[in-house]
Design a protein around this motif. Structure first.
Motif, PDB file in Angstrom:
ATOM      1  N   ALA A  33       8.081  11.284   2.799  1.00 19.18           N
ATOM      2  CA  ALA A  33       8.800  10.811   3.981  1.00 19.18           C
ATOM      3  C   ALA A  33       7.895   9.948   4.856  1.00 19.18           C
ATOM      4  N   THR A  34       6.640  10.348   5.006  1.00 24.23           N
ATOM      5  CA  THR A  34       5.689   9.561   5.801  1.00 24.23           C
ATOM      6  C   THR A  34       5.480   8.181   5.202  1.00 24.23           C
ATOM      7  N   LEU A  35       5.327   8.114   3.900  1.00 25.41           N
ATOM      8  CA  LEU A  35       5.128   6.835   3.240  1.00 25.41           C
ATOM      9  C   LEU A  35       6.370   5.950   3.351  1.00 25.41           C
ATOM     10  N   LEU A  36       7.559   6.558   3.272  1.00 20.09           N
ATOM     11  CA  LEU A  36       8.794   5.786   3.439  1.00 20.09           C
ATOM     12  C   LEU A  36       8.921   5.256   4.863  1.00 20.09           C
ATOM     13  N   VAL A  37       8.441   6.011   5.839  1.00 17.52           N
ATOM     14  CA  VAL A  37       8.414   5.505   7.210  1.00 17.52           C
ATOM     15  C   VAL A  37       7.533   4.262   7.290  1.00 17.52           C
ATOM     16  N   SER A  49      10.442   0.761  -3.607  1.00 19.30           N
ATOM     17  CA  SER A  49      10.553   2.199  -3.303  1.00 19.30           C
ATOM     18  C   SER A  49      11.798   2.793  -3.935  1.00 19.30           C
ATOM     19  N   GLY A  50      12.928   2.069  -3.829  1.00 19.51           N
ATOM     20  CA  GLY A  50      14.158   2.562  -4.438  1.00 19.51           C
ATOM     21  C   GLY A  50      14.045   2.693  -5.943  1.00 19.51           C
ATOM     22  N   PHE A  51      13.446   1.704  -6.589  1.00 18.93           N
ATOM     23  CA  PHE A  51      13.272   1.756  -8.042  1.00 18.93           C
ATOM     24  C   PHE A  51      12.359   2.906  -8.442  1.00 18.93           C
ATOM     25  N   CYS A  81       0.841  -1.205   0.000  1.00 25.22           N
ATOM     26  CA  CYS A  81       0.000   0.000   0.000  1.00 25.22           C
ATOM     27  C   CYS A  81       0.876   1.255   0.000  1.00 25.22           C
ATOM     28  N   MET A  82       1.935   1.239   0.814  1.00 24.46           N
ATOM     29  CA  MET A  82       2.857   2.368   0.847  1.00 24.46           C
ATOM     30  C   MET A  82       3.575   2.536  -0.499  1.00 24.46           C
ATOM     31  N   VAL A  83       3.989   1.419  -1.097  1.00 23.26           N
ATOM     32  CA  VAL A  83       4.721   1.476  -2.367  1.00 23.26           C
ATOM     33  C   VAL A  83       3.831   2.039  -3.472  1.00 23.26           C
ATOM     34  N   ILE A  84       2.593   1.586  -3.548  1.00 25.65           N
ATOM     35  CA  ILE A  84       1.680   2.116  -4.570  1.00 25.65           C
ATOM     36  C   ILE A  84       1.492   3.624  -4.383  1.00 25.65           C
ATOM     37  N   ALA A  85       1.315   4.053  -3.135  1.00 22.98           N
ATOM     38  CA  ALA A  85       1.153   5.490  -2.870  1.00 22.98           C
ATOM     39  C   ALA A  85       2.412   6.266  -3.234  1.00 22.98           C
ATOM     40  N   ILE A  86       3.583   5.693  -2.969  1.00 21.09           N
ATOM     41  CA  ILE A  86       4.840   6.355  -3.340  1.00 21.09           C
ATOM     42  C   ILE A  86       4.933   6.485  -4.856  1.00 21.09           C
ATOM     43  N   GLY A  87       4.494   5.462  -5.596  1.00 24.08           N
ATOM     44  CA  GLY A  87       4.503   5.537  -7.056  1.00 24.08           C
ATOM     45  C   GLY A  87       3.699   6.710  -7.579  1.00 24.08           C
ATOM     46  N   PHE A  88       2.550   6.976  -6.957  1.00 26.32           N
ATOM     47  CA  PHE A  88       1.741   8.124  -7.369  1.00 26.32           C
ATOM     48  C   PHE A  88       2.365   9.437  -6.905  1.00 26.32           C
ATOM     49  N   ALA A  89       2.881   9.458  -5.683  1.00 28.80           N
ATOM     50  CA  ALA A  89       3.464  10.700  -5.160  1.00 28.80           C
ATOM     51  C   ALA A  89       4.681  11.138  -5.960  1.00 28.80           C
TER      52      ALA A  89
END
Length: 453
Positions: free
Chosen positions: A222-226, A240-242, A195-203
């Protein structure tokens, strides 16, 4: 005396069915063009952002608060109906992508040979409802509104997970002795991580221009990476890194010439294709790459082998959509095929732990190919947009949304059935619509080499 009689006008030729259909199609196109999608700097856009964030949360299957998923789906569909009624004067009606139509039609046909037809129809209702909501969201919002809504949805999941731990709800904390500090509202750290990774992809798909918006953006990422850190999923760290590296690379490429963009796109696509085929052919390499058990990938490799082996009697057509696995969002009743898979794998798991292998016993090789076609159909507009010499700003954002979100889906889809999950399915269907309008209108209002950073 000469009198002249005016000739009667010739009767108009009767319109055929083809003419009527063409006229109806023109009216639909005119209706669609007269309605603008919701933008982020408007009250309507804020309303859509809040709606998307709520649907994102509900589709994550928050079992800690709402059980079973059927209750979450009911809330999501009810909210969608209310939203569509409120937006009716400005509502845009999207066309159904042909790849989605083919996949759903084939899944419906599987009810005729399904080992559990009732659950095949229930599964069709679940995925069909989510697909309709996803298409309506993508058609009625700009890519940035969609991205901001999904980013907010990821933050809501993390904050509600933290609140669940603080209030002592069962299942929110990661079990003792296992990796991870937080299981989240889904009761599983891998669910929280993807869920965090998908949100990071959009952010990561957009970078604001105003200073205060940049502060909000940095805090959101930063919140999503936490959240990824608290889940302690290796796939989450990798994805996340990719995604962040991909966002940086896309911003760099957008300031280069068309020739450089094309060469770089071809090289990167080739490398990713080779790596994907290599990992699928030799799963032990994936385990070594992820730093986990390179022999079994925590029991996944034996499960994959047993799934392929036990699916062989109906390898092409499968045993029915939703009729095999005990998915947490819609568990199928116990069946002989699932028992054979578990016996062959020596481990009891509720799904196929891979986006494509999960579909294999349900819809066979044909179903897997149709799912692959959906991924390719979503990627094609993003690649096409970036191949153009000039692009619109919204077109570039749409391209980034597709490429970065698809990166998360594919990487996590190697070890989890991501596109079979309600949230992953919602994202995949939405991506089918995101890039389509911009691929067709790249010649309008375009400017050269739009800046990203």
């Amino acid at each position: 005396m000469n009198t002249s009689v005016a000739a009667a006008p010739a009767p108009a030729p009767a319109r055929g069915m083809v003419d009527r259909l063409a006229e109806a199609r023109l009216r639909v196109k005119t209706y669609h063009a007269s309605r603008e999608p919701a933008r982020e700097n408007s009250v309507r856009g804020v309303l859509w952002i809040l709606f998307i964030a709520t649907e994102f949360y509900l589709f994550s299957n928050p079992l800690v608060y709402i059980y079973p998923f059927e209750a979450s789906l009911q809330k999501a569909t009810s909210l969608a109906v209310i939203m569509l009624v409120v937006q009716l004067p400005k509502l845009r009606l999207p066309p159904v992508p042909w790849t989605l139509l083919v996949f759903i039609a084939y899944a419906a046909d599987s009810a005729f040979w399904s080992i559990q037809p009732d659950y095949t129809w229930k599964t069709l209702w679940l995925y069909g409802s989510i697909a309709i909501i996803a298409l309506m969201v993508a058609a009625n919002t700009t890519p940035k509104v969609l991205a901001q809504g999904c980013t907010l949805g990821g933050i809501v999941i993390l904050l509600s997970s933290w609140y669940a731990v603080e209030t002592g709800l069962v299942g929110a904390m990661a079990p003792a002795g296992l990796d991870g500090y937080l299981a989240g509202v889904g009761g599983n750290r891998n669910i929280l991580s993807y869920c965090m990774v998908i949100a990071i992809g959009f952010a990561a798909a957009y970078f604001p221009t105003r200073w205060w918006a940049r502060v909000v953006w940095f805090l959101s990422v930063a919140t999503l990476l936490v959240g990824v850190f608290l889940a302690q999923s290796v796939s989450g760290f990798l994805a996340s890194g990719f995604i962040l590296a991909g966002a940086t690379m896309l911003g760099f490429m957008e300031r280069r010439s068309r020739r450089t963009r094309r060469r770089t796109t071809v090289v990167i696509s080739g490398v990713l294709a080779v790596l994907t085929l290599l990992f699928l052919a030799v799963p032990s390499l994936l385990g070594g790459f992820l730093g986990r058990d390179s022999t079994t990938l925590s029991g996944r490799v034996p499960l994959w082998e047993a799934t392929i082996q036990q699916s062989e009697p109906e390898l092409w057509f499968g045993y029915g959509f939703g009729a095999v696995w005990q998915h947490p969002w819609l568990p199928a009743p116990d069946n002989t095929l699932a028992q054979k898979i578990y016996a062959g794998a020596g481990i009891l798991l509720s799904h196929g732990h891979n986006s494509f292998i999960d579909v294999l016993p349900q819809l066979g090789i044909l179903g897997v190919l149709f799912l692959v076609a959906m991924h390719l159909a979503a990627l094609w507009p993003a690649i096409g947009i970036r191949m153009n010499e000039v692009n619109t700003r919204e077109g570039l954002v749409a391209s980034r949304v597709i490429l970065l979100s698809m990166t998360g889906l594919l990487i996590f889809g190697l070890t989890e059935p991501l596109t079979s999950t309600p949230l992953g399915w919602f994202v995949l269907v939405a991506l089918l619509e995101v890039g389509r309008p911009y691929l067709r209108s790249q010649g309008r209002h375009a400017h050269p080499r739009s800046r990203f950073w």
